[in-house]
Structure formats: C-alpha cells, structure tokens
Design a protein around this motif. Structure first.
Motif, mmCIF file in Angstrom:
data_model
loop_
_atom_site.group_PDB
_atom_site.id
_atom_site.type_symbol
_atom_site.label_atom_id
_atom_site.label_comp_id
_atom_site.label_asym_id
_atom_site.label_seq_id
_atom_site.Cartn_x
_atom_site.Cartn_y
_atom_site.Cartn_z
ATOM 1 N N GLU A 66 84.613 -9.849 8.873
ATOM 2 C CA GLU A 66 84.970 -10.759 7.794
ATOM 3 C C GLU A 66 86.214 -11.573 8.126
ATOM 4 N N TYR A 67 86.135 -12.878 7.864
ATOM 5 C CA TYR A 67 87.295 -13.744 8.100
ATOM 6 C C TYR A 67 88.461 -13.266 7.240
ATOM 7 N N GLY A 68 89.629 -13.151 7.853
ATOM 8 C CA GLY A 68 90.803 -12.665 7.151
ATOM 9 C C GLY A 68 91.039 -11.179 7.343
ATOM 10 N N LYS A 69 89.971 -10.451 7.711
ATOM 11 C CA LYS A 69 90.104 -9.007 7.958
ATOM 12 C C LYS A 69 89.841 -8.661 9.424
ATOM 13 N N TYR A 70 88.794 -9.288 10.012
ATOM 14 C CA TYR A 70 88.516 -9.211 11.446
ATOM 15 C C TYR A 70 88.060 -7.834 11.924
ATOM 16 N N ASN B 98 94.465 -19.608 15.260
ATOM 17 C CA ASN B 98 94.542 -19.101 13.886
ATOM 18 C C ASN B 98 93.964 -17.697 13.787
ATOM 19 N N GLU B 99 92.766 -17.508 14.331
ATOM 20 C CA GLU B 99 92.108 -16.213 14.226
ATOM 21 C C GLU B 99 92.810 -15.155 15.064
ATOM 22 N N GLU C 134 95.826 -14.039 13.046
ATOM 23 C CA GLU C 134 95.476 -13.256 11.868
ATOM 24 C C GLU C 134 94.884 -11.901 12.246
ATOM 25 N N GLU D 38 96.142 -8.024 11.153
ATOM 26 C CA GLU D 38 95.316 -6.946 10.610
ATOM 27 C C GLU D 38 95.296 -5.736 11.540
#
Length: 495
Positions: free
Chosen positions: A446-450, A475-476, A479, A483
């Motif tokens: 999931e984007y934002g959790k990875y 960006n990824e 982030e 996480e």
C-alpha cells in the motif's frame, strides 16, 4: 515568493543549450547555467499565489501534478532572488536527497502546476533547483554527514536506482547499518545505465553522490543479483529488514513477424551497453551496439526513445526515424487537460533537435504501427513494414486501433530499437520470496505504508508503482525508509 512584482517585470528565461551540431561530437552534458543576475530574476518571478500548487505532489487523471517530494519551492525561489544561496540549499535538501538528479532529468510536474503558468510561462523551477545544488557543490556546502549514533539494526536495500538510493540515504541518516545490493557493476540503476551521459553525467554527478553516501556509511555491493547469486531468503535471515527497490525493468516487447532477426534490440540493451562502454573505455572496447552508418528505427515516443535518437546521432547513424503509435500532441493545453494537470503538449526534446540539425527534419512520425520486420538471407534486418493508423472509440467507450487503408510503407532498417516502455518488475525476486502482486504484476504494498505480505519486507519505487518518474521513485524511497524505521524502532523521526 520572490519579488512581489517579479512575474510582471521578468520573462521566463532558460540558458541556451550547447548547439546541437557541436554537442553531438561528444557525450558531455549539454545544458548550461544562467549567470547570477539572471538566476535571481528567475527566482523573482515566483509569485505570492496563496496556495503553492507546485509543491502538492498529487496524481490527477492527466498525470502528476506538483512536486512528488514536496520541495519547498516558493521558499527557495525567494532565497535565490535575495542571493541567499546557502539558505536555499538548506531548504532544498530538507525534501530532496538528490536535486542534482531531478534538476537534470525530471520533466518538472511542478512547473506544470505553477500558478503563474495559468496565464504566463511558468517559473523556471527545475532550472532554479539544479542551480542551487550545483552551486552548493561548487562552494563546498555539501559535506558527508556520518550519523552520530548507530541503532544496531541492519537493513538490506535491493536495487540502487533513485528509490533504493533515497531509501538507503534516509535509513543511514536514522542510524541503521544499510547495505545496498545492485546486480550491475556500478551503483545507480537507471541513473547510471538507463539515462545517457549527455543528460546526466555519471562520474561528475552520479558517482559523486554514491561516493558521498559511502563516506557517510552506506555499504554498496555490486555485481550481485538477489534471488540468483544469493538466495532472497538469506537477506531476511541476515538483516532486520529488507526494502525492495529493484525497479520495473521488464520491457514491453513487439510481437510481430521478424522480431527475432539480428539487429532488433530493446532500448535498454542499446543504452546500457553504450554507457558502460563509454565509462569503461570511452567506447574503444567496442562492447556496445553501434548505430554508425546504419538506418535506425526507434519504436516508441517517450524519453527512452529520445535517448535512443540522441545516442544514434552521436554514433553517426545514416538515418534515424522515431515511430509513435499515438497522435501528435497539441501545441497548447487541450480543454480536457486543464491546469494544474501535467500539460500534455507538443515539445521538441534534445534528441529530436539534434536529429533535425543533422538530417533536416524532426525524426518523429505519428500514428504509425509496425506490421512486420524483414531480414536478408543471413538473418539481419533490412527493412520494416509500417502502416498508418487511427484511434476509434467503440460502443463501449474503448479506444481501438484501426489501420488506414493505402498507408502501407516500407522503410530501410539496419537497427530497430524497441522503446515502448516497461510492463513491470522482473519476476525472479518476486517468485523467490512468494510476494503478493497487484493486477499489473507489481509488488503489492500500500502506498504510504510500503509493507509487503512478508513481515519486515518493504517495496518502493517502480517495483511497487510501475514505470514512473525519478522524482516519484525518490518520494517512495524516502517514505519506505520512514516506514521501515518505524517497523524497526517502534517510532520514527524521518519525514
């Protein structure tokens, strides 16, 4: 903001590139810089727009809108205008680990959503960014920063492209011991081998950053493919966490008659071998696919296709054509492509400009489909058969490709380069770890959790989202590092 009335007083100005007929004689970067006065004027054009859409970093139907790493653009534009270059650098590095990369190769979605761009040419955000970081290196402001304390946690990062490098850089800043695994012989992923040297210098720009990260404590391991040279599970046993940033490197193929003939190559075969030979021997070892004296056909209209054109021209090709299956973009925004979406408009990139200077015309032909490739008695290609097409919407709203009668044509061809994008990540590592994937074959996270379906295993960048921009990969990577740090420590101070 910059000067309150700057956008009224100054016009958008970009430095002149090196002349096409001059720059095709070498592999050096072709972009130049503005002088101090002009740079400050460009910073002054940033207006007090109230809401800086330039730094939003959203995905709209028309593509990315604003900066995915949320650069503090109005702040450092203002500092450029005031001559506060070091302060501008401090602001820039808060959000972007590698502005020397994005300032050179990013298509600048920030400029597409610049508020000034509604009615005037947008602020030169990309130019301003690279001007700041280049000055910072020149002045010695960019120094190694070794973490004061180590956490004792070990993290493996698989892949050394922009996502992997950004992730490793952030995790190292958090005090973890980071090891980056790269299957190629040099670090950088597509930054090293996927983008030609004339767009992004490998030794002076990419390797400089790699060396800086190594000094700061990041361990780089080259020539090792995880899942092949070492078992993927070994990383899970040897490290406290693993972040997968192996990219979307599976190229889209062309399933037509004659595809297997000698002289048909994927674009990345062509570009990678060229850059490696250039770095190894200045092309003297001959270990690359040469376009010299050949009729070159590039199939695909994106940045990679442009890079194939520019590289072929530098080799001294006999001719070059770039075939696009899509129609020519409009000269200005279409009503269906409003601000602040990425402006889908016609542009002439460096490769087309160089081909036009040598051969007298833009090499691109639009609405063209390849029917077959024909070879000689020795299995070498000699021609390509094409046909004009049009796009037609059916009753369900789906667009279909229709051949246009009477438009068949045969083009001489000695080298065909397939630059039609990528279909997703390679499966070796995914299968080895039994990772869940999404409908497009990307790693499910999931984007934002990875987080993947395996505890302690994360995925980021093109391997997770599919083929995308360098700035989205950064960006990824940033982030995912956040996480991963949260997973290891129970909390995180990473942005």
């Amino acid at each position: 903001m910059g000067k309150p009335t700057g956008f009224l007083e100054y016009q958008r100005e970009l430095p002149a590139d090196r002349a096409p007929l001059e720059r095709i004689k070498d592999w050096r970067e072709f972009h130049l810089h503005l002088d101090e006065k002009s740079s400050r004027e460009q910073g002054a054009r940033c207006m007090e727009c109230g809401i800086p859409f330039c730094q939003t970093g959203k995905v709209l139907p028309g593509g990315a809108s604003g900066c995915p790493v949320h650069n503090l653009i109005p702040e450092w534009n203002d500092m450029i205008f005031r001559g506060l270059w070091k302060e501008a650098f401090e602001r820039l590095r808060m959000t972007n680990n590698f502005p020397e990369f994005t300032g050179r190769v990013c298509p600048a979605p920030c400029e597409g959503s610049c508020t000034l761009g509604i009615s005037e040419p947008p602020v030169t955000i990309k130019l301003n960014e690279v001007s700041i970081i280049d000055k910072a290196f020149e002045e010695g402001w960019v120094k190694p920063e070794v973490p004061a304390e180590r956490t004792g946690k070990k993290v493996a990062v698989v892949g050394s492209g922009p996502a992997g490098m950004a992730c490793a850089d952030q995790l190292n800043k958090a005090g973890h011991e980071v090891t980056v695994y790269e299957r190629a012989d040099r670090i950088g992923g597509l930054l090293m081998y996927g983008i030609p040297n004339m767009k992004l210098d490998k030794q002076e720009i990419v390797q400089r950053r790699v060396d800086l990260m190594a000094t700061e404590g990041v361990t780089f391991v080259t020539g090792v493919e995880v899942g092949k040279d070492i078992p993927a599970e070994q990383l899970r046993n040897d490290f406290d966490a693993v972040v997968l940033c192996a990219g979307a490197t599976q190229p889209r193929d062309l399933p037509v008659e004659g595809r297997g003939l000698k002289g048909v190559h994927f674009a990345m075969e062509f570009l990678t071998a060229n850059t490696k030979s250039l770095l190894d021997s200045n092309l003297e070892d001959g270990n690359y696919i040469s376009a010299a004296g050949k009729n070159v056909i590039v199939i695909g209209g994106g940045d990679t296709g442009t890079d194939c054109v520019g590289t072929s021209v530098r080799h001294g090709c006999k001719s070059v054509k770039q075939l696009e299956i899509m129609p020519r973009l409009p000269d200005s925004r279409a009503p269906s492509n409003p601000w602040p979406e990425w402006p889908a408009v016609f542009k002439i990139d460096y490769g087309q400009e160089e081909a036009a200077a040598v051969f007298g015309r833009d090499p691109r032909d639009y609405l063209i489909s390849t029917k077959k490739i024909v070879g000689d008695e020795n299995g070498n290609i000699k021609e390509i058969h094409i046909v004009g097409v049009r796009w037609q919407r059916d009753g369900s709203g789906r667009m279909n490709l229709i051949e246009v009668e009477g438009t068949d044509e045969v083009l001489p061809a000695d080298l065909v380069l397939l630059a039609m994008g990528f279909t997703g990540p390679e499966k070796t590592l995914i299968d080895a770890l039994k990772l869940d994937t999404d409908p497009r074959g990307n790693v499910q996270a999931e984007y934002g959790k990875y987080a993947t379906n395996l505890p302690g295993v994360f995925a980021a960048g093109d391997m997770r989202r599919g083929q995308s921009l360098v700035v989205w990969a950064i960006n990824e990577g940033r982030e995912a590092a956040r996480e991963c740090d949260r997973f290891l420590m129970g909390k995180t101070f990473l942005p």
